[in-house]
Design a protein around this motif. Structure first.
Motif, PDB file in Angstrom:
ATOM      1  N   ASP A   1      30.956  93.103   7.370  1.00 60.08           N
ATOM      2  CA  ASP A   1      30.108  92.224   7.894  1.00 60.08           C
ATOM      3  C   ASP A   1      29.678  91.044   7.289  1.00 60.08           C
ATOM      4  OD1 ASP A   1      28.281  91.921  10.291  1.00 60.08           O
ATOM      5  OD2 ASP A   1      26.568  92.557   9.147  1.00 60.08           O
ATOM      6  N   GLY A   2      30.826  90.403   6.891  1.00 58.21           N
ATOM      7  CA  GLY A   2      30.693  89.029   6.152  1.00 58.21           C
ATOM      8  C   GLY A   2      30.968  88.922   4.781  1.00 58.21           C
ATOM      9  N   GLY A   3      30.865  90.005   4.036  1.00 53.64           N
ATOM     10  CA  GLY A   3      30.962  90.055   2.693  1.00 53.64           C
ATOM     11  C   GLY A   3      30.166  91.116   1.921  1.00 53.64           C
ATOM     12  N   LEU A   4      30.198  90.620   0.692  1.00 57.15           N
ATOM     13  CA  LEU A   4      29.241  91.544  -0.145  1.00 57.15           C
ATOM     14  C   LEU A   4      27.680  90.920   0.008  1.00 57.15           C
ATOM     15  CD1 LEU A   4      31.241  91.757  -3.551  1.00 57.15           C
ATOM     16  CD2 LEU A   4      31.255  93.276  -1.843  1.00 57.15           C
ATOM     17  N   TYR A   5      26.958  92.063   0.201  1.00 59.50           N
ATOM     18  CA  TYR A   5      25.415  91.617   0.030  1.00 59.50           C
ATOM     19  C   TYR A   5      24.728  91.681  -1.001  1.00 59.50           C
ATOM     20  CZ  TYR A   5      25.697  91.117   5.478  1.00 59.50           C
ATOM     21  OH  TYR A   5      25.995  90.808   6.773  1.00 59.50           O
ATOM     22  N   THR A   6      23.798  90.701  -1.372  1.00 61.15           N
ATOM     23  CA  THR A   6      23.027  90.827  -2.573  1.00 61.15           C
ATOM     24  C   THR A   6      21.952  91.868  -1.892  1.00 61.15           C
ATOM     25  OG1 THR A   6      21.472  89.118  -1.767  1.00 61.15           O
ATOM     26  CG2 THR A   6      23.162  88.794  -3.633  1.00 61.15           C
ATOM     27  N   GLY A   7      21.348  92.715  -2.931  1.00 59.99           N
ATOM     28  CA  GLY A   7      20.402  93.783  -2.713  1.00 59.99           C
ATOM     29  C   GLY A   7      20.897  94.976  -2.227  1.00 59.99           C
ATOM     30  N   GLU A   8      22.305  95.190  -2.375  1.00 56.56           N
ATOM     31  CA  GLU A   8      23.105  96.375  -1.759  1.00 56.56           C
ATOM     32  C   GLU A   8      24.232  96.996  -2.740  1.00 56.56           C
ATOM     33  OE1 GLU A   8      24.581  95.787   2.199  1.00 56.56           O
ATOM     34  OE2 GLU A   8      22.591  95.615   3.112  1.00 56.56           O
ATOM     35  N   ILE A   9      24.411  98.116  -2.678  1.00 50.04           N
ATOM     36  CA  ILE A   9      25.568  98.669  -3.283  1.00 50.04           C
ATOM     37  C   ILE A   9      26.771  98.808  -2.437  1.00 50.04           C
ATOM     38  CG2 ILE A   9      26.254 100.730  -4.881  1.00 50.04           C
ATOM     39  CD1 ILE A   9      23.656 101.020  -5.721  1.00 50.04           C
ATOM     40  N   THR A  10      28.104  98.311  -2.746  1.00 52.34           N
ATOM     41  CA  THR A  10      29.008  98.588  -1.908  1.00 52.34           C
ATOM     42  C   THR A  10      30.134  99.236  -2.814  1.00 52.34           C
ATOM     43  OG1 THR A  10      28.811  96.425  -0.938  1.00 52.34           O
ATOM     44  CG2 THR A  10      31.017  97.153  -1.058  1.00 52.34           C
ATOM     45  N   GLU A  11      30.829 100.356  -2.104  1.00 46.93           N
ATOM     46  CA  GLU A  11      31.651 101.236  -2.726  1.00 46.93           C
ATOM     47  C   GLU A  11      33.227 101.171  -2.223  1.00 46.93           C
ATOM     48  OE1 GLU A  11      31.607 106.034  -4.018  1.00 46.93           O
ATOM     49  OE2 GLU A  11      30.934 105.297  -1.954  1.00 46.93           O
ATOM     50  N   ILE A  12      33.961 101.073  -3.250  1.00 50.40           N
ATOM     51  CA  ILE A  12      35.488 100.992  -2.762  1.00 50.40           C
ATOM     52  C   ILE A  12      35.927 102.403  -3.389  1.00 50.40           C
ATOM     53  CG2 ILE A  12      37.911  99.904  -3.060  1.00 50.40           C
ATOM     54  CD1 ILE A  12      36.226  97.330  -3.570  1.00 50.40           C
ATOM     55  N   ILE A  13      36.534 103.316  -2.501  1.00 51.24           N
ATOM     56  CA  ILE A  13      37.060 104.524  -2.891  1.00 51.24           C
ATOM     57  C   ILE A  13      38.715 104.643  -2.661  1.00 51.24           C
ATOM     58  CG2 ILE A  13      36.853 106.945  -2.409  1.00 51.24           C
ATOM     59  CD1 ILE A  13      34.236 106.362  -0.821  1.00 51.24           C
ATOM     60  N   GLY A  14      39.360 105.412  -3.583  1.00 54.71           N
ATOM     61  CA  GLY A  14      40.673 105.195  -3.359  1.00 54.71           C
ATOM     62  C   GLY A  14      41.436 105.997  -4.542  1.00 54.71           C
ATOM     63  N   GLN A  15      42.730 106.354  -4.511  1.00 57.76           N
ATOM     64  CA  GLN A  15      43.333 106.889  -5.557  1.00 57.76           C
ATOM     65  C   GLN A  15      43.782 105.806  -6.643  1.00 57.76           C
ATOM     66  OE1 GLN A  15      46.183 110.117  -4.111  1.00 57.76           O
ATOM     67  NE2 GLN A  15      46.232 108.927  -2.290  1.00 57.76           N
ATOM     68  N   SER A  16      44.303 106.524  -7.835  1.00 59.25           N
ATOM     69  CA  SER A  16      44.721 105.705  -8.725  1.00 59.25           C
ATOM     70  C   SER A  16      45.712 104.583  -8.272  1.00 59.25           C
ATOM     71  CB  SER A  16      45.078 106.429 -10.059  1.00 59.25           C
ATOM     72  OG  SER A  16      45.341 105.709 -11.126  1.00 59.25           O
ATOM     73  N   SER A  17      45.576 103.434  -8.832  1.00 66.40           N
ATOM     74  CA  SER A  17      46.466 102.386  -8.500  1.00 66.40           C
ATOM     75  C   SER A  17      46.663 101.839  -7.148  1.00 66.40           C
ATOM     76  CB  SER A  17      47.986 102.856  -9.085  1.00 66.40           C
ATOM     77  OG  SER A  17      47.909 103.141 -10.546  1.00 66.40           O
ATOM     78  N   ILE A  18      45.600 102.110  -6.451  1.00 73.31           N
ATOM     79  CA  ILE A  18      45.644 101.875  -4.941  1.00 73.31           C
ATOM     80  C   ILE A  18      45.306 100.358  -4.434  1.00 73.31           C
ATOM     81  CG2 ILE A  18      43.179 102.424  -4.387  1.00 73.31           C
ATOM     82  CD1 ILE A  18      46.574 103.470  -2.325  1.00 73.31           C
ATOM     83  N   GLY A  19      44.608  99.688  -5.645  1.00 73.46           N
ATOM     84  CA  GLY A  19      44.264  98.355  -5.389  1.00 73.46           C
ATOM     85  C   GLY A  19      42.733  98.259  -5.746  1.00 73.46           C
ATOM     86  N   LYS A  20      42.029  99.155  -5.952  1.00 73.94           N
ATOM     87  CA  LYS A  20      40.388  99.031  -6.108  1.00 73.94           C
ATOM     88  C   LYS A  20      40.003  98.022  -7.142  1.00 73.94           C
ATOM     89  CE  LYS A  20      39.945 103.280  -7.391  1.00 73.94           C
ATOM     90  NZ  LYS A  20      41.195 103.848  -7.533  1.00 73.94           N
ATOM     91  N   THR A  21      41.093  97.818  -8.323  1.00 73.69           N
ATOM     92  CA  THR A  21      40.550  96.894  -9.296  1.00 73.69           C
ATOM     93  C   THR A  21      41.052  95.459  -8.843  1.00 73.69           C
ATOM     94  OG1 THR A  21      40.740  98.143 -11.169  1.00 73.69           O
ATOM     95  CG2 THR A  21      41.328  96.166 -11.669  1.00 73.69           C
ATOM     96  N   GLN A  22      41.826  95.218  -7.901  1.00 69.09           N
ATOM     97  CA  GLN A  22      42.238  94.099  -7.380  1.00 69.09           C
ATOM     98  C   GLN A  22      41.397  93.400  -6.624  1.00 69.09           C
ATOM     99  OE1 GLN A  22      45.300  92.484  -8.051  1.00 69.09           O
ATOM    100  NE2 GLN A  22      45.662  94.161  -9.408  1.00 69.09           N
TER     101      GLN A  22
END
Length: 337
Positions: A93-114
């Motif tokens: 919805d536009g990007g990362l919002y201040t005041g909120e926690i956004t979570e990225i879920i995935g297996q190892s080496s899937i691209g979360k750190t990227q």
């Protein structure tokens, strides 16, 4: 809370000693006591005790805030940080919002750190904002940020702005959940200081919070869930009160049942029986959650490997579900496309 002299100017060390002699040792004791009895036992004047209590209540009690003032303050200090990828920004919805926690879920080496590195660059590039990056697996890479920056700005060498971007990123190495709590406390104290880095802090990244907290809530760790709740509450508090965006990553574990939130028709067989780590209670902490899954290798015009195609699936959003909930993207040497 114990009676301390800095809480209220009339509370001198001598007066605190007098109150202690009357069995009044905490703020709660003072507020709940019979002031006439306390005055008689301690020798402190009744009116002085009333003034002290009024001062303590004015300082520490919850006070109502006018809705209009709260809205104006929120609009003034809140921000949205686009990642620069149209599809991912649509899901968020536009990007990362201040005041909120956004979570990225995935297996190892899937691209979360990227995605964490891309977010770090998005917040710092062209601004004066700073980023606190908590790294649990030695995957933070300034070299990768340089590659992404140069691809975005079509540069072949390091320029002054890129140096400034890197200087506004601080990375903490963290390998235990208890250390994570200490780092969050350090950031909290820094936000009360005059340090320019903390004054401009707009993003906290924890990569990976799952790896740090899951050892605490498994096996015989009886207090693990309390520790996880405390850390998540601290992150929420920082996000909401300091208008900071929080981005965390989480890994996946076997669920024993097919995850119907993923598109099984898109050949996502490797994520069928997986779910996010940290359990059901963690799902109530985040505002937005994305699951990243790998689809296939993409080819360029020369039929050579140009990167692995991923699918980002929105499974939770505090902003409502957008018209599309799945977006493909490719991780390449230049960044994310």
């Amino acid at each position: 809370m114990p009676l301390l002299s800095y809480l209220n100017p009339p509370l001198s060390p001598k007066m605190i000693a007098s109150l202690n002699s009357a069995s009044v040792r905490t703020v709660e004791d003072l507020i709940c006591s019979d002031l006439g009895f306390v005055s008689f036992r301690s020798g402190v004047e009744y009116d002085v005790l009333k003034d002290i209590i009024s001062g303590l209540q004015a300082t520490f009690s919850c006070r109502p805030i006018h809705g209009r003032d709260l809205l104006e303050k929120t609009l003034e200090k809140s921000a949205i940080f686009p990642l620069g990828h149209e599809g991912l920004d649509t899901l968020l919805d536009g990007g990362l919002y201040t005041g909120e926690i956004t979570e990225i879920i995935g297996q190892s080496s899937i691209g979360k750190t990227q995605l964490c590195l891309l977010s770090t660059l998005a917040v710092t590039n062209g601004t004066t904002h700073t980023v606190a990056y908590i790294d649990s697996s030695n995957t933070f890479s300034p070299e990768r940020i340089i590659e992404m920056y140069q691809a975005q700005n079509t540069l072949t060498q390091v320029d002054e702005n890129l140096v400034d971007v890197l200087e506004r990123i601080r990375c903490w190495k963290c390998y235990e959940g208890f250390d994570l709590g200490n780092i969050i406390d350090e950031i909290s104290r820094g936000l009360q200081s005059e340090d320019k880095f903390y004054k401009n802090l707009k993003l906290i990244v924890v990569d990976s919070i799952g790896a740090l907290l899951s050892p605490l809530i498994g096996g015989k760790q009886s207090q693990g869930h309390a520790i996880m709740a405390g850390i998540s509450r601290s992150l929420k508090y920082l996000a909401c009160t300091q208008y900071i965006a929080v981005l965390v990553t989480n890994y996946m574990v076997s669920s024993g049942w097919n995850n119907n939130q993923l598109d099984n028709d898109a050949n996502n067989n490797n994520t069928k029986n997986l779910k996010a780590a940290l359990g059901e209670s963690w799902t109530f902490i985040t505002n937005t959650s994305l699951i990243i899954s790998e689809v296939s290798k993409s080819k360029n015009k020369n039929n050579s490997d140009s990167g692995s195609q991923r699918i980002a699936t929105l499974i939770k959003s505090s902003h409502g579900i957008p018209s599309i909930t799945k977006v493909p993207f490719v991780i390449t040497e230049e960044g994310i496309k």
